[in-house]
Design a protein around this motif. Structure first.
Motif, mmCIF file in Angstrom:
data_model
loop_
_atom_site.group_PDB
_atom_site.id
_atom_site.type_symbol
_atom_site.label_atom_id
_atom_site.label_comp_id
_atom_site.label_asym_id
_atom_site.label_seq_id
_atom_site.Cartn_x
_atom_site.Cartn_y
_atom_site.Cartn_z
ATOM 1 N N ARG A 131 -18.539 19.394 40.974
ATOM 2 C CA ARG A 131 -19.567 19.399 39.937
ATOM 3 C C ARG A 131 -19.353 20.602 39.024
ATOM 4 O O ARG A 131 -18.785 21.607 39.438
ATOM 5 C CB ARG A 131 -20.966 19.473 40.548
ATOM 6 C CG ARG A 131 -21.336 18.278 41.406
ATOM 7 C CD ARG A 131 -22.737 18.427 41.960
ATOM 8 N NE ARG A 131 -23.119 17.296 42.802
ATOM 9 C CZ ARG A 131 -24.300 17.191 43.399
ATOM 10 N NH1 ARG A 131 -25.204 18.151 43.247
ATOM 11 N NH2 ARG A 131 -24.574 16.137 44.147
ATOM 12 N N PHE A 154 -21.415 23.212 36.224
ATOM 13 C CA PHE A 154 -22.682 23.643 35.651
ATOM 14 C C PHE A 154 -22.723 23.313 34.160
ATOM 15 O O PHE A 154 -21.729 23.472 33.451
ATOM 16 C CB PHE A 154 -22.865 25.155 35.822
ATOM 17 C CG PHE A 154 -23.221 25.567 37.213
ATOM 18 C CD1 PHE A 154 -24.448 25.243 37.768
ATOM 19 C CD2 PHE A 154 -22.323 26.297 37.980
ATOM 20 C CE1 PHE A 154 -24.773 25.633 39.054
ATOM 21 C CE2 PHE A 154 -22.642 26.691 39.263
ATOM 22 C CZ PHE A 154 -23.869 26.358 39.807
ATOM 23 N N VAL A 155 -23.863 22.849 33.705
ATOM 24 C CA VAL A 155 -24.059 22.609 32.269
ATOM 25 C C VAL A 155 -25.350 23.309 31.847
ATOM 26 O O VAL A 155 -26.274 23.484 32.642
ATOM 27 C CB VAL A 155 -24.159 21.098 31.956
ATOM 28 C CG1 VAL A 155 -22.852 20.404 32.268
ATOM 29 C CG2 VAL A 155 -25.302 20.448 32.732
ATOM 30 N N ASP A 156 -25.388 23.731 30.605
ATOM 31 C CA ASP A 156 -26.582 24.393 30.087
ATOM 32 C C ASP A 156 -27.730 23.391 29.982
ATOM 33 O O ASP A 156 -27.560 22.271 29.497
ATOM 34 C CB ASP A 156 -26.303 25.006 28.715
ATOM 35 C CG ASP A 156 -25.346 26.183 28.807
ATOM 36 O OD1 ASP A 156 -25.361 26.855 29.852
ATOM 37 O OD2 ASP A 156 -24.589 26.417 27.852
ATOM 38 N N GLN A 157 -28.912 23.803 30.437
ATOM 39 C CA GLN A 157 -30.094 22.951 30.406
ATOM 40 C C GLN A 157 -31.109 23.543 29.432
ATOM 41 O O GLN A 157 -31.550 24.681 29.612
ATOM 42 C CB GLN A 157 -30.719 22.867 31.801
ATOM 43 C CG GLN A 157 -32.094 22.226 31.843
ATOM 44 C CD GLN A 157 -32.056 20.753 31.496
ATOM 45 O OE1 GLN A 157 -31.316 19.991 32.086
ATOM 46 N NE2 GLN A 157 -32.865 20.345 30.521
ATOM 47 N N PRO A 158 -31.471 22.809 28.390
ATOM 48 C CA PRO A 158 -32.484 23.319 27.457
ATOM 49 C C PRO A 158 -33.793 23.600 28.184
ATOM 50 O O PRO A 158 -34.230 22.816 29.031
ATOM 51 C CB PRO A 158 -32.648 22.169 26.449
ATOM 52 C CG PRO A 158 -31.388 21.374 26.562
ATOM 53 C CD PRO A 158 -30.971 21.477 27.989
ATOM 54 N N ILE A 159 -34.399 24.729 27.866
ATOM 55 C CA ILE A 159 -35.683 25.083 28.467
ATOM 56 C C ILE A 159 -36.776 24.546 27.556
ATOM 57 O O ILE A 159 -37.137 25.162 26.551
ATOM 58 C CB ILE A 159 -35.796 26.609 28.641
ATOM 59 C CG1 ILE A 159 -34.644 27.116 29.511
ATOM 60 C CG2 ILE A 159 -37.136 26.978 29.269
ATOM 61 C CD1 ILE A 159 -34.616 28.620 29.678
ATOM 62 N N ASP A 160 -37.291 23.371 27.895
ATOM 63 C CA ASP A 160 -38.272 22.716 27.043
ATOM 64 C C ASP A 160 -39.250 21.914 27.899
ATOM 65 O O ASP A 160 -39.228 21.980 29.134
ATOM 66 C CB ASP A 160 -37.574 21.814 26.025
ATOM 67 C CG ASP A 160 -36.592 20.839 26.690
ATOM 68 O OD1 ASP A 160 -36.707 20.635 27.929
ATOM 69 O OD2 ASP A 160 -35.730 20.292 25.990
ATOM 70 N N GLU A 163 -39.329 18.801 28.470
ATOM 71 C CA GLU A 163 -38.657 17.808 29.311
ATOM 72 C C GLU A 163 -38.243 18.422 30.643
ATOM 73 O O GLU A 163 -38.403 17.809 31.707
ATOM 74 C CB GLU A 163 -37.433 17.246 28.587
ATOM 75 C CG GLU A 163 -36.721 16.152 29.378
ATOM 76 C CD GLU A 163 -35.537 15.578 28.628
ATOM 77 O OE1 GLU A 163 -34.780 14.802 29.249
ATOM 78 O OE2 GLU A 163 -35.373 15.897 27.432
ATOM 79 N N LEU A 164 -37.703 19.640 30.593
ATOM 80 C CA LEU A 164 -37.332 20.336 31.827
ATOM 81 C C LEU A 164 -38.570 20.585 32.679
ATOM 82 O O LEU A 164 -38.536 20.417 33.908
ATOM 83 C CB LEU A 164 -36.654 21.665 31.487
ATOM 84 C CG LEU A 164 -36.334 22.572 32.686
ATOM 85 C CD1 LEU A 164 -35.339 21.893 33.623
ATOM 86 C CD2 LEU A 164 -35.783 23.913 32.211
ATOM 87 N N LYS A 220 -39.613 17.462 34.462
ATOM 88 C CA LYS A 220 -38.706 17.151 35.569
ATOM 89 C C LYS A 220 -39.067 17.952 36.814
ATOM 90 O O LYS A 220 -38.750 17.544 37.935
ATOM 91 C CB LYS A 220 -37.261 17.451 35.165
ATOM 92 C CG LYS A 220 -36.667 16.459 34.182
ATOM 93 C CD LYS A 220 -35.229 16.826 33.860
ATOM 94 C CE LYS A 220 -34.610 15.826 32.886
ATOM 95 N NZ LYS A 220 -33.210 16.191 32.536
ATOM 96 N N ASN A 221 -39.714 19.094 36.599
ATOM 97 C CA ASN A 221 -40.119 19.952 37.714
ATOM 98 C C ASN A 221 -41.609 19.832 38.019
ATOM 99 O O ASN A 221 -42.219 20.739 38.597
ATOM 100 C CB ASN A 221 -39.761 21.406 37.399
ATOM 101 C CG ASN A 221 -38.276 21.674 37.475
ATOM 102 O OD1 ASN A 221 -37.728 21.900 38.541
ATOM 103 N ND2 ASN A 221 -37.601 21.624 36.322
#
Length: 292
Positions: free
Chosen positions: A85, A87-93, A95-96, A99-100
């Motif tokens: 796998r 790592f990819v950058d995840q926008p902090i918004d 939507e994130l 998801k949590n």
């Protein structure tokens, strides 16, 4: 550039001096390449590995490795990479946040801020408790039952013996035993002192507090909560092991309410550094400040 993370499983045991090392087999372990958490040279040899293709990783354990049986020796890890796998950058918004399981980004940030604040408060409280116990130990000197001291010392030394089996060294065993016996005596004295303060001031552990502690313990074993609850329900000794630290914390809180505590504003970095230094001091047996 972010490092990749490789999920892998050792399909066979690993070998030292051409012999399979007992207990060396492992499966489903995740490795983050570039993190430097493994034996030097291990991660480098996984670069370019192919999924499901067996790979021999040859390394040399450091001379100061924790397990003396392996220190300085060459070893071969027979590995099979199962998944790769990146790592990819995840926008902090928002939507994130969703998801949590948060309503939006603002709610997630508040939850994170509150949690960090609680962690800092716990660290600060632990340091205050440590200073209080140090003060009590220095102020109150009285004889304690030798049998209690011996029992506490034996419990401490048993852990030292287990550590020795795992390769940790004790330079001067006679000196170490005396230091840990002093620690045992301190623990017993503080335990008796706190118990007396608690009884004298009608401090007790309520059934609700004990039940909450049992529930927290049960939650540590997902899928086995019912068995854990039944086990504690039938074992008064285990209940006492949970009751004792609750009683201690309530007694410490009572004393702190009466004590004069000087508050000093500090940055998070200063707090963590002070806690780190205090932990280092506790690692020195002669100067250790254990609670009861």
């Amino acid at each position: 550039m972010r490092s990749s993370s490789t999920s892998w499983a050792r399909s066979t045991a690993w070998y030292v001096d051409d012999e399979a090392f007992q207990g060396g087999e492992g499966r489903g372990q995740t490795i983050e390449l570039g993190a430097g958490r493994l034996i030097p040279g291990f991660e480098d040899q996984l670069i370019g590995a192919e999924v499901d293709k067996p790979l021999d990783v040859k390394v040399t354990f450091p001379a100061d490795y924790g397990n003396a049986e392996l220190a300085g020796k060459e070893a071969v890890f027979k590995c099979t990479v199962k998944e790769i796998r990146e790592f990819v950058d995840q926008p902090i918004d928002d939507e994130l946040a969703k998801k949590n399981n948060f309503e939006n980004l603002q709610a997630m940030r508040k939850a994170v801020t509150d949690r960090i604040g609680q962690e800092y408060a716990q660290i600060a409280r632990g340091m205050i408790k440590r200073e209080l116990l140090d003060k009590l130990a220095d102020t109150y000197k009285f004889p304690v039952p030798e049998g209690l001291v011996e029992g506490e010392f034996n419990a401490i030394w048993q852990r030292i013996e287990e550590a020795k089996k795992n390769g940790e060294k004790v330079e001067d065993e006679d000196k170490a035993k005396q230091e840990y016996r002093d620690i045992a005596e301190r623990r017993v004295r503080l335990g008796l002192l706190l118990a007396d303060v608690g009884r004298s001031n009608n401090i007790d552990v309520t059934p609700e507090e004990l039940n909450q502690a049992i529930m927290r313990e049960a939650m540590r074993f997902p899928g086995q909560e019912r068995q854990v609850l039944e086990f504690y329900g039938k074992n008064e000794q285990l209940k006492e092991q949970l009751r004792a630290p609750i009683f201690e914390e309530k007694t410490v809180d009572f004393i702190l309410e009466l004590a004069k505590v000087n508050e000093k504003p500090v940055t998070p970095e200063e707090l963590l550094e002070a806690a780190r230094k205090a932990d280092e001091e506790e690692d020195k047996p002669a100067e250790q400040s254990p609670s009861a």
